[in-house]
Design a protein around this motif. Structure first.
Motif, PDB file in Angstrom:
ATOM      1  N   SER A 294      27.793 -21.131 -30.655  1.00 45.45           N
ATOM      2  CA  SER A 294      27.522 -20.273 -31.875  1.00 45.45           C
ATOM      3  C   SER A 294      26.362 -20.503 -32.742  1.00 45.45           C
ATOM      4  N   PHE A 295      25.561 -21.608 -32.576  1.00 45.50           N
ATOM      5  CA  PHE A 295      24.348 -22.037 -32.999  1.00 45.50           C
ATOM      6  C   PHE A 295      23.441 -21.944 -32.236  1.00 45.50           C
ATOM      7  N   ASN A 296      23.676 -22.066 -30.953  1.00 46.44           N
ATOM      8  CA  ASN A 296      22.493 -22.141 -30.117  1.00 46.44           C
ATOM      9  C   ASN A 296      22.009 -20.787 -29.453  1.00 46.44           C
ATOM     10  N   TRP A 297      23.142 -19.636 -29.660  1.00 45.53           N
ATOM     11  CA  TRP A 297      22.741 -18.222 -29.171  1.00 45.53           C
ATOM     12  C   TRP A 297      21.728 -17.704 -29.892  1.00 45.53           C
ATOM     13  N   TYR A 298      20.885 -16.813 -29.164  1.00 49.07           N
ATOM     14  CA  TYR A 298      19.656 -16.261 -29.522  1.00 49.07           C
ATOM     15  C   TYR A 298      19.880 -15.396 -31.137  1.00 49.07           C
ATOM     16  N   PRO A 299      19.224 -15.727 -32.059  1.00 52.66           N
ATOM     17  CA  PRO A 299      18.139 -16.720 -32.311  1.00 52.66           C
ATOM     18  C   PRO A 299      18.637 -18.097 -32.463  1.00 52.66           C
ATOM     19  N   SER A 300      18.213 -18.920 -31.712  1.00 52.05           N
ATOM     20  CA  SER A 300      18.768 -20.324 -31.814  1.00 52.05           C
ATOM     21  C   SER A 300      18.467 -21.083 -33.057  1.00 52.05           C
ATOM     22  N   SER A 301      19.565 -21.927 -33.908  1.00 52.40           N
ATOM     23  CA  SER A 301      19.399 -22.710 -34.815  1.00 52.40           C
ATOM     24  C   SER A 301      19.347 -23.749 -34.536  1.00 52.40           C
ATOM     25  N   VAL A 302      19.809 -24.284 -33.282  1.00 54.63           N
ATOM     26  CA  VAL A 302      19.584 -25.456 -33.073  1.00 54.63           C
ATOM     27  C   VAL A 302      19.280 -26.019 -31.449  1.00 54.63           C
ATOM     28  N   PHE A 303      18.717 -26.877 -31.112  1.00 52.73           N
ATOM     29  CA  PHE A 303      18.447 -27.023 -29.542  1.00 52.73           C
ATOM     30  C   PHE A 303      19.587 -27.931 -29.086  1.00 52.73           C
ATOM     31  N   VAL A 304      19.928 -27.898 -27.962  1.00 51.30           N
ATOM     32  CA  VAL A 304      20.924 -28.826 -27.284  1.00 51.30           C
ATOM     33  C   VAL A 304      20.333 -30.090 -26.897  1.00 51.30           C
ATOM     34  N   GLY A 305      19.176 -30.061 -26.204  1.00 49.89           N
ATOM     35  CA  GLY A 305      18.654 -31.515 -25.995  1.00 49.89           C
ATOM     36  C   GLY A 305      19.278 -31.774 -24.410  1.00 49.89           C
ATOM     37  N   ASP A 306      18.753 -32.746 -23.885  1.00 45.59           N
ATOM     38  CA  ASP A 306      19.342 -33.069 -22.511  1.00 45.59           C
ATOM     39  C   ASP A 306      20.708 -33.917 -22.673  1.00 45.59           C
ATOM     40  N   THR A 307      20.824 -34.253 -23.805  1.00 44.03           N
ATOM     41  CA  THR A 307      22.238 -34.972 -24.121  1.00 44.03           C
ATOM     42  C   THR A 307      23.288 -33.944 -23.750  1.00 44.03           C
ATOM     43  N   TYR A 308      23.274 -32.750 -24.078  1.00 43.70           N
ATOM     44  CA  TYR A 308      24.160 -31.714 -23.808  1.00 43.70           C
ATOM     45  C   TYR A 308      24.271 -31.575 -22.310  1.00 43.70           C
ATOM     46  N   THR A 309      23.026 -31.327 -21.752  1.00 41.22           N
ATOM     47  CA  THR A 309      22.908 -30.674 -20.364  1.00 41.22           C
ATOM     48  C   THR A 309      23.703 -31.897 -19.401  1.00 41.22           C
ATOM     49  N   TYR A 310      23.063 -33.163 -19.567  1.00 43.78           N
ATOM     50  CA  TYR A 310      23.532 -34.153 -18.825  1.00 43.78           C
ATOM     51  C   TYR A 310      25.069 -34.522 -19.113  1.00 43.78           C
ATOM     52  N   PHE A 311      25.652 -34.352 -20.365  1.00 47.85           N
ATOM     53  CA  PHE A 311      27.003 -34.449 -20.559  1.00 47.85           C
ATOM     54  C   PHE A 311      27.886 -33.358 -19.939  1.00 47.85           C
ATOM     55  N   ALA A 312      27.327 -31.919 -20.162  1.00 48.32           N
ATOM     56  CA  ALA A 312      28.124 -30.859 -19.454  1.00 48.32           C
ATOM     57  C   ALA A 312      28.244 -30.977 -17.970  1.00 48.32           C
ATOM     58  N   GLY A 313      26.945 -31.621 -17.426  1.00 47.09           N
ATOM     59  CA  GLY A 313      26.853 -31.334 -15.730  1.00 47.09           C
ATOM     60  C   GLY A 313      27.961 -32.663 -15.527  1.00 47.09           C
ATOM     61  N   MET A 314      28.016 -33.613 -15.929  1.00 45.84           N
ATOM     62  CA  MET A 314      28.624 -34.788 -15.486  1.00 45.84           C
ATOM     63  C   MET A 314      29.986 -34.565 -15.562  1.00 45.84           C
ATOM     64  N   THR A 315      30.487 -33.693 -16.758  1.00 51.06           N
ATOM     65  CA  THR A 315      32.141 -33.392 -16.916  1.00 51.06           C
ATOM     66  C   THR A 315      32.481 -32.447 -15.917  1.00 51.06           C
ATOM     67  N   MET A 316      31.682 -31.384 -15.695  1.00 51.14           N
ATOM     68  CA  MET A 316      32.093 -30.632 -14.416  1.00 51.14           C
ATOM     69  C   MET A 316      32.144 -31.395 -13.243  1.00 51.14           C
ATOM     70  N   ALA A 317      31.029 -32.106 -12.841  1.00 50.37           N
ATOM     71  CA  ALA A 317      31.186 -33.055 -11.682  1.00 50.37           C
ATOM     72  C   ALA A 317      32.532 -33.751 -11.471  1.00 50.37           C
ATOM     73  N   VAL A 318      33.004 -34.558 -12.484  1.00 51.58           N
ATOM     74  CA  VAL A 318      33.831 -35.349 -12.588  1.00 51.58           C
ATOM     75  C   VAL A 318      35.187 -34.592 -12.408  1.00 51.58           C
ATOM     76  N   ALA A 319      35.427 -33.273 -13.073  1.00 47.05           N
ATOM     77  CA  ALA A 319      36.641 -32.461 -12.821  1.00 47.05           C
ATOM     78  C   ALA A 319      36.758 -31.767 -11.459  1.00 47.05           C
ATOM     79  N   GLY A 320      35.275 -31.477 -10.896  1.00 51.00           N
ATOM     80  CA  GLY A 320      35.496 -31.070  -9.481  1.00 51.00           C
ATOM     81  C   GLY A 320      35.804 -32.141  -8.391  1.00 51.00           C
ATOM     82  N   ILE A 321      35.408 -33.282  -8.761  1.00 50.76           N
ATOM     83  CA  ILE A 321      35.601 -34.506  -7.894  1.00 50.76           C
ATOM     84  C   ILE A 321      36.982 -34.968  -7.851  1.00 50.76           C
ATOM     85  N   LEU A 322      37.515 -35.270  -9.107  1.00 47.67           N
ATOM     86  CA  LEU A 322      39.100 -35.608  -9.246  1.00 47.67           C
ATOM     87  C   LEU A 322      39.936 -34.400  -9.024  1.00 47.67           C
ATOM     88  N   GLY A 323      39.455 -33.400  -9.163  1.00 43.78           N
ATOM     89  CA  GLY A 323      40.359 -32.096  -9.045  1.00 43.78           C
ATOM     90  C   GLY A 323      40.352 -31.790  -7.393  1.00 43.78           C
TER      91      GLY A 323
END
Length: 419
Positions: A294-323
């Motif tokens: 809601s803040f990052n959609w065009y035009p972006s008010s904030v940037f997500v950073g590598d913190t978010y991309t790493y967090f999101a990728g790891m969470t989905m990987a963990v869900a796929g592995i344990l699921g």
């Protein structure tokens, strides 16, 4: 994509004078745009109507399991509003610490000179961890077999959030970025007590002479590599307002629907628990990601950073592995796989790789033009012509959704024949 600007520190040989107390001022605090609730509500309605129809009406899910899923959904819903309220507050603090960037795709326009707060993925990660930890009170008992793996999964995700924020602050090189997910995945790999077997496809079973193959340590190696791929693939498929969070939202929706379909069509209790485990992680991820979007959609008010991309990728990987649906997860990640293959020559150093592999922006027309860099963003611009940043992002997210739909269609065609 942001070009970070950091405060410079100059040395001085003169003795500094004692600092006089200064009145607090908000002159440096960014005035971010309000959350785009209307856009997010459209995303939410398109997904939530079929999703909750499957849970509440279409499939006959056991009462206790359905109750746990709905409790998790309510907690996630509350987390959405908490995240929305915290992002404006956190944006002030990161800007004061010079964690901000300029939107390169708006260079030459008034929006291109605005300081945009960076690394707001840290807010999403913290809220996610609080939600998933609190959920244990409602679902897991002290002697639960899943509790160890659940906490190991949270430890890996927490580790990845920390390393992602370190990357945002220190701007580590790509060689190190490839190693970080391997380190973060260690708690999960060490605590993993599930099976390490794979089912041989039925057409191949008569030729190999068996139907199940135990891979042992090779399976855990595959789990680690999957975590590395998912985290970095989200990170490099970026560069547009809303693209990183948008692709996470689309994949998360596909994962949730896949889990509900598998739970509704199975009678195996352990199989259902594995997919429910995935839901318990992805629902909070989706809710907090929608808040960030809601803040990052065009035009972006904030940037997500590598913190978010790493967090999101790891969470989905963990869900796929344990699921236990890592094959399906990779098909959901088809655009990311394609983007990785396009990027490989530059990432390997075969072709020169600039710092920002972004399209060229024309401030007069407001359109983006594709370059020869090996990214899916540039490929789409070369194939479909010049586009605005918003329309290009929407096109890429539609492509992501089509790939997820193709995965469901492929599973339907191969059911009973492939496995």
């Amino acid at each position: 994509m942001a070009a970070k600007k950091r405060a410079s520190v100059t040395d001085t040989t003169t003795k500094p004078e004692p600092e006089k107390p200064k009145p607090e001022t908000n002159q440096t605090d960014p005035l971010i745009r309000p959350a785009k609730f209307f856009t997010i509500s459209k995303f939410f309605l398109v997904f939530s109507i079929p999703y909750f129809f499957l849970i509440l009406s279409y499939y006959k899910i056991e009462h206790d399991l359905k109750k746990s899923i709905l409790i998790n959904a309510v907690i996630s819903f509350v987390g959405f509003f908490i995240t929305v309220s915290l992002i404006p507050v956190a944006s002030k603090y990161v800007s004061r610490r010079n964690l901000f960037g300029y939107d390169i795709n708006k260079k030459g326009t008034p929006d291109g000179s605005i300081k945009v707060p960076e690394s707001l993925g840290i807010v999403v990660g913290i809220v996610f961890l609080v939600l998933t930890i609190l959920f244990q009170y409602f679902n897991f008992t002290a002697d639960s077999n899943w509790l160890v793996e659940y906490n190991a999964a949270l430890a890996s995700i927490c580790f990845m959030i920390l390393l992602g924020f370190v990357d945002d602050v220190l701007d580590v090189p790509w060689r190190v970025k490839l190693v970080l997910p391997s380190i973060a995945a260690l708690p999960l790999l060490m605590a993993y007590a599930g099976h390490t077997t794979i089912i041989i496809p039925k057409p191949l079973a008569p030729y190999v002479g068996f139907e199940i193959l135990d891979l042992g340590w090779i399976y855990k190696l595959y789990m680690g590599l999957l975590a590395v791929f998912c985290t970095n693939s989200i990170n490099i498929h970026a560069g547009l307002n809303g693209l990183e969070v948008g692709q996470t939202v689309v994949i998360s929706c596909a994962i949730l629907i896949h889990n509900i379909v598998q739970i509704g069509g199975s009678s195996d209790f352990e199989y259902k628990q594995a997919h429910a485990f995935s839901i318990y992680l992805i629902q909070p991820l989706l809710a907090t990601s929608l808040a960030l979007l809601s803040f990052n959609w065009y035009p972006s008010s904030v940037f997500v950073g590598d913190t978010y991309t790493y967090f999101a990728g790891m969470t989905m990987a963990v869900a796929g592995i344990l699921g236990h649906f890592s094959e399906t997860l990779l098909i959901f990640f088809a655009p990311q796989v394609l983007n990785f293959l396009l990027s490989l020559p530059q990432l390997a150093g075969i072709i020169p790789c600039p710092r920002h592999r972004l399209p060229r922006f024309d401030p007069k027309s407001g359109l983006l033009t594709g370059t020869n860099d090996g990214t899916l963003v540039n490929l789409f611009l070369r194939q479909f012509g010049r586009k605005t940043e918003k329309s290009l992002c929407i096109l890429l997210l539609i492509f992501q959704a089509l790939c997820c739909g193709f995965c469901f269609l492929l599973r339907w065609f191969l059911t009973g024949w492939y496995k």
